[in-house]
Design an enzyme around this catalytic site. Structure first.
Site, short mmCIF file in Angstrom:
data_model
loop_
_atom_site.label_atom_id
_atom_site.label_comp_id
_atom_site.label_asym_id
_atom_site.label_seq_id
_atom_site.Cartn_x
_atom_site.Cartn_y
_atom_site.Cartn_z
N ALA A 143 0.87 -1.24 0.05
CA ALA A 143 0.15 -0.04 0.14
C ALA A 143 0.71 1.26 0.06
CB ALA A 143 -1.09 0.23 1.37
N GLU A 187 3.09 2.14 -6.56
CA GLU A 187 3.25 1.70 -5.29
C GLU A 187 3.60 0.03 -5.43
OE1 GLU A 187 3.97 2.74 -2.28
OE2 GLU A 187 3.43 4.88 -2.76
N GLU A 191 7.26 -1.17 -4.01
CA GLU A 191 7.35 -1.88 -2.64
C GLU A 191 7.58 -3.34 -2.93
OE1 GLU A 191 3.97 -1.58 -0.06
OE2 GLU A 191 4.67 0.72 0.37
#
Length: 151
Positions: free
Chosen positions: A50, A66, A70
């Site tokens: 997130a 994102e 990530e």
């Protein structure tokens, strides 16, 4: 604040921008999670990837960005699931949830203050972990799995 019934109450709110969260599912049905330090909990927490939506950025674009930052994966397809509040009692932050599919390798690029471990579990393992309390940040995930896999 003045409540709907006319009573006055004290409320504290955290004013925060919106975020996106993704459930990345590979072609074998595995889900990718991130384990990262969360200072509020003072420990490492396992959660779906997130991140915050940047000013002027479209939520879907933020989700693609994102996920790659990530987890190091690019999504060929995003499917909108829901738009919800993260902690409606105290925070203005909305979270837009997507399923990310057709995953390919991308470039891992976490923020300087992020210490992320990537973990992958089968849907069965993930569901078991959610319902056995092994994932603490999972209210929306528990609802998602209940509504989409156990009807």
């Amino acid at each position: 604040v003045m409540m709907p019934n006319g009573n006055v109450a004290t409320r504290e709110n955290i004013v925060r921008g919106s975020a996106v969260a993704m459930v990345p599912i590979d072609d074998d049905g595995n889900i990718y999670f991130v384990r990262q330090y969360r200072h509020a909990a003072k420990k490492l927490v396992l959660e779906i990837p997130a991140g915050m939506i940047e000013k002027g950025e479209e939520p879907e674009k933020a989700a693609y960005r994102e996920l790659e930052e990530e987890v190091g994966l690019k999504a060929g397809k995003l499917t909108f699931v829901c738009d919800t509040y993260a902690a409606i009692g105290i925070c203005t932050e909305r979270v837009i949830l997507y399923i990310a599919q057709n995953l390919t390798e991308g470039t891992l690029n976490p923020d300087p203050d992020e210490f992320i471990e990537i973990e992958k579990y089968s849907i069965k393992e993930a569901v078991d972990m959610i319902f056995n309390g092994q994932m603490e940040s999972v209210d929306s995930m528990r609802n998602f799995f209940s509504n989409n896999f156990f009807q």
